[in-house]
Write a protein that holds these residues in place. Structure first.
Motif, PDB file in Angstrom:
ATOM      1  N   LEU A  60       0.832  -1.201   0.000  1.00 20.75           N
ATOM      2  CA  LEU A  60       0.000   0.000   0.000  1.00 20.75           C
ATOM      3  C   LEU A  60       0.865   1.248   0.000  1.00 20.75           C
ATOM      4  CD1 LEU A  60      -2.785  -0.807   2.636  1.00 20.75           C
ATOM      5  CD2 LEU A  60      -2.919  -0.968   0.162  1.00 20.75           C
ATOM      6  N   THR A  61       0.348   2.319  -0.571  1.00 19.63           N
ATOM      7  CA  THR A  61       0.999   3.618  -0.468  1.00 19.63           C
ATOM      8  C   THR A  61       0.614   4.217   0.878  1.00 19.63           C
ATOM      9  OG1 THR A  61      -0.854   4.841  -1.406  1.00 19.63           O
ATOM     10  CG2 THR A  61       0.800   3.981  -2.965  1.00 19.63           C
ATOM     11  N   ASN A  66      -3.348   5.214   5.106  1.00 16.91           N
ATOM     12  CA  ASN A  66      -4.057   6.145   5.997  1.00 16.91           C
ATOM     13  C   ASN A  66      -5.564   6.106   5.749  1.00 16.91           C
ATOM     14  OD1 ASN A  66      -1.717   6.961   7.276  1.00 16.91           O
ATOM     15  ND2 ASN A  66      -1.382   8.678   5.892  1.00 16.91           N
ATOM     16  N   SER A  67      -5.951   6.034   4.494  1.00 16.44           N
ATOM     17  CA  SER A  67      -7.367   5.968   4.155  1.00 16.44           C
ATOM     18  C   SER A  67      -7.990   4.689   4.718  1.00 16.44           C
ATOM     19  CB  SER A  67      -7.530   6.002   2.639  1.00 16.44           C
ATOM     20  OG  SER A  67      -8.866   5.748   2.288  1.00 16.44           O
ATOM     21  N   THR A  74      -8.690   2.522  13.165  1.00 17.73           N
ATOM     22  CA  THR A  74      -7.505   2.203  13.968  1.00 17.73           C
ATOM     23  C   THR A  74      -6.573   3.404  13.944  1.00 17.73           C
ATOM     24  OG1 THR A  74      -6.420   1.205  12.074  1.00 17.73           O
ATOM     25  CG2 THR A  74      -7.603  -0.290  13.545  1.00 17.73           C
ATOM     26  N   LEU A  75      -7.100   4.534  14.330  1.00 16.71           N
ATOM     27  CA  LEU A  75      -6.313   5.761  14.273  1.00 16.71           C
ATOM     28  C   LEU A  75      -5.382   5.932  15.470  1.00 16.71           C
ATOM     29  CD1 LEU A  75      -8.995   8.223  12.920  1.00 16.71           C
ATOM     30  CD2 LEU A  75      -7.047   7.286  11.714  1.00 16.71           C
ATOM     31  N   LYS A  84       5.950  -1.189  11.289  1.00 16.59           N
ATOM     32  CA  LYS A  84       6.857  -0.111  10.918  1.00 16.59           C
ATOM     33  C   LYS A  84       6.735   0.196   9.427  1.00 16.59           C
ATOM     34  CE  LYS A  84      10.534  -1.434  14.093  1.00 16.59           C
ATOM     35  NZ  LYS A  84      11.912  -1.899  14.163  1.00 16.59           N
ATOM     36  N   TYR A  85       6.388  -0.826   8.663  1.00 17.57           N
ATOM     37  CA  TYR A  85       6.363  -0.697   7.213  1.00 17.57           C
ATOM     38  C   TYR A  85       4.930  -0.684   6.709  1.00 17.57           C
ATOM     39  CZ  TYR A  85      11.076  -2.202   8.260  1.00 17.57           C
ATOM     40  OH  TYR A  85      12.323  -2.303   8.798  1.00 17.57           O
ATOM     41  N   LEU A  86       4.767  -0.153   5.519  1.00 23.35           N
ATOM     42  CA  LEU A  86       3.445  -0.165   4.904  1.00 23.35           C
ATOM     43  C   LEU A  86       3.025  -1.613   4.652  1.00 23.35           C
ATOM     44  CD1 LEU A  86       3.953   2.769   2.387  1.00 23.35           C
ATOM     45  CD2 LEU A  86       2.510   2.767   4.427  1.00 23.35           C
ATOM     46  N   PRO A  87       1.767  -1.912   4.882  1.00 22.89           N
ATOM     47  CA  PRO A  87       1.329  -3.316   4.755  1.00 22.89           C
ATOM     48  C   PRO A  87       1.297  -3.789   3.303  1.00 22.89           C
ATOM     49  CG  PRO A  87      -0.512  -1.911   5.382  1.00 22.89           C
ATOM     50  CD  PRO A  87       0.703  -1.042   5.352  1.00 22.89           C
TER      51      PRO A  87
END
Length: 176
Positions: A60-61, A66-67, A74-75, A84-87
């Motif tokens: 994901l970007t 975030n979207s 889950t904010l 730590k990394y993007l999923p």
């Protein structure tokens, strides 16, 4: 009798998201379903990266992540609670390929369930598309019916106007 360890359809279908025009599942959700750590799942995938082309798996970007986080509420940001990394996300084919890199019985059974859910979702989408096509056909027919009804009424109006304009005819026959 079904095995009680099987996951519910709802549990799995709630973890399927629509991203980049595809139905996908997140690495963290899959790890939870397979009962392994996300890190372990991703390590196995990285060791077998040739099995996961871009149409099977993608990362994901930041914007997408975030979207998605805002959609699944889950904010909360707590140190160490999130990756730590993007999923990574896995398409239906990617999930299917996971069964070849995660060889536990739990992973195999979970994979079978997930693929069945993906198939049901696909069928529901097809059914919905067929319904939309049927509705469009009905709308077209109704539009034609409206035009035909208008035409009939205009002919009736013309006919009644001609009737009113005609002079009374001389009756033929015997007079009393």
């Amino acid at each position: 009798m079904e095995d009680q360890s099987l996951l519910s359809e709802e549990t799995i279908s709630n973890k399927i998201y629509f991203i980049r025009g595809q139905k996908v599942m997140l690495d963290s959700d899959l790890a939870l379903l397979y009962e392994v750590e996300t890190k372990t799942l991703n390590e196995q995938v990285k060791r077998n990266l040739s099995r996961f082309p871009e149409d099977f798996m993608f990362q994901l970007t930041e914007i997408e992540h975030n979207s998605l986080r805002s959609q699944i509420a889950t904010l909360e940001k707590v140190r160490g609670k999130y990756q730590k990394y993007l999923p990574f996300t896995f398409t239906e084919h990617g999930v299917l390929m996971l069964s070849s890199v995660l060889k536990s019985d739990k992973a195999i059974q979970t994979n079978i369930q997930i693929i069945r859910i993906f198939t049901k979702v696909r069928q529901m989408l097809l059914d919905t598309t067929e319904i939309k096509v049927d509705i469009l056909q009905i709308q077209k027919k109704l539009e034609n019916h409206d035009k035909n009804i208008e035409l009939v009424f205009s002919y009736l109006d013309e006919f009644t106007e001609k009737k009113e304009d005609e002079n009374e005819r001389v009756k033929i026959g015997y007079k009393k």
